[in-house]
Motif scaffolding. Sequence first.
Motif, short mmCIF file in Angstrom:
data_model
loop_
_atom_site.label_atom_id
_atom_site.label_comp_id
_atom_site.label_asym_id
_atom_site.label_seq_id
_atom_site.Cartn_x
_atom_site.Cartn_y
_atom_site.Cartn_z
N HIS A 142 -9.23 -2.12 -5.14
CA HIS A 142 -8.03 -2.56 -6.12
C HIS A 142 -8.28 -2.00 -7.38
CE1 HIS A 142 -6.40 -5.97 -8.84
NE2 HIS A 142 -5.61 -6.09 -7.73
N GLN A 143 -9.60 -1.91 -7.98
CA GLN A 143 -9.56 -1.20 -9.27
C GLN A 143 -9.13 0.30 -9.27
OE1 GLN A 143 -9.07 -4.04 -10.93
NE2 GLN A 143 -10.76 -3.46 -12.56
N GLU A 241 -2.97 -3.10 1.51
CA GLU A 241 -3.01 -3.22 3.00
C GLU A 241 -1.84 -2.46 3.77
OE1 GLU A 241 -5.32 -4.90 4.70
OE2 GLU A 241 -6.67 -5.17 3.01
N ARG A 242 -0.59 -2.78 3.12
CA ARG A 242 0.62 -2.09 3.90
C ARG A 242 0.80 -0.62 3.46
NH1 ARG A 242 5.22 -5.07 2.47
NH2 ARG A 242 6.45 -3.62 3.98
N ARG A 243 -0.01 -0.27 2.28
CA ARG A 243 0.23 1.08 1.55
C ARG A 243 1.69 1.11 1.35
NH1 ARG A 243 -3.74 5.96 3.36
NH2 ARG A 243 -5.66 4.61 3.61
N ALA A 261 9.03 1.29 -0.64
CA ALA A 261 8.56 2.56 0.29
C ALA A 261 7.17 2.08 0.77
CB ALA A 261 8.35 3.72 -0.72
N GLU A 262 6.87 2.71 2.05
CA GLU A 262 5.68 2.23 2.67
C GLU A 262 4.93 3.51 3.46
OE1 GLU A 262 4.40 -0.65 6.29
OE2 GLU A 262 6.00 -0.88 5.38
N LEU A 282 -1.14 7.84 -4.65
CA LEU A 282 -1.73 6.79 -5.42
C LEU A 282 -2.67 6.21 -4.27
CD1 LEU A 282 -1.43 4.23 -7.02
CD2 LEU A 282 0.20 3.38 -5.96
N PHE A 283 -2.42 6.29 -2.95
CA PHE A 283 -3.39 5.42 -1.80
C PHE A 283 -4.33 6.38 -1.47
CE2 PHE A 283 0.53 2.81 -1.54
CZ PHE A 283 0.22 1.66 -2.08
N SER A 284 -4.44 7.61 -1.89
CA SER A 284 -5.39 8.47 -1.45
C SER A 284 -6.96 7.92 -1.58
CB SER A 284 -5.33 10.00 -2.11
OG SER A 284 -5.59 9.77 -3.56
#
Length: 287
Positions: A142-143, A241-243, A261-262, A282-284
């Motif tokens: 999260h951080q 969770e859903r990215r 966007a997902e 962002l989600f890497s």
Amino acid sequence: MASDSSAPKAGDKTCSQNDVSACSATDAAKLFAFCVSLSCKEQRLSGLHCGFAGRNGSRLTMIFLRQKMHRKTYFEMPQFSMRPELRKTPTKSLPDAARQRSSSQHEQRQTVREQFFSLPEGTPCQLLAGEIIMSPSPIPLHQAIILELSLQLLRFVKEKKAGRVFSAPLDVALDDDHVVQPDILFIRQENLGIIGKKIIEGAPDLVVEVLSPSSAYHDLRTKFRAYERAGVQEYWIVDPERRSMEVYCTSGKKFQLHQEAEERGAVQSVLLAGFSVALDDLFSCLD
């Protein structure tokens, strides 16, 4: 408040100082009804107001019965910190009673707000809908998302000299009932006056919340409505969770979903023209 002529007197044979059960059923019923009514009015107040709704409530009620039967009135309780307006007897018209309830509710909100700001600095909590809600520490992922998105937003804002960027924990007072700590917030240059010495006094222009199991309900409902009413111009919701990401923009006085966007793609800000976030980047940190 005037004494009730039907109240038991100190010398009555039907009531002794140590035996409440000797009182008549009628008097006991009157007292019980009053206690229940008073409890309903007081149970939501913080502090030490008449404690019928607190722990061991039946014992407190019995103390009240025992004391009052020897003071010739049901309604005075000097041993408790009862609100002054509950000690008065004059009958009020419906409009007056409504105004009094409204004033009492306002005082209650102010009291909770004061209690919130009296907590030790760094206490992990927020004031949501007039209630102090504890916030557990966020998990590392999260951080990591907050840090990555904050850096991207900060670089853009500094380059454009568009305003200031902050991240939690930082108190943002939206109104008397809501003091929140957005994960990320942006304030435009022309609105920097809301930045106080200790807190932000007013609505930021852009707010970002990263969902977590403990905060999702408030982020999607309680804080969503609070940001909307306060006048936040753009609200980003990031779901690890859903990215996915959702961008809400103010249309009139309501939030409208502008873009989502997902897993892949990017989202763009309306408020900050030219600022966009690619979901892959962002989600890497989650891989």
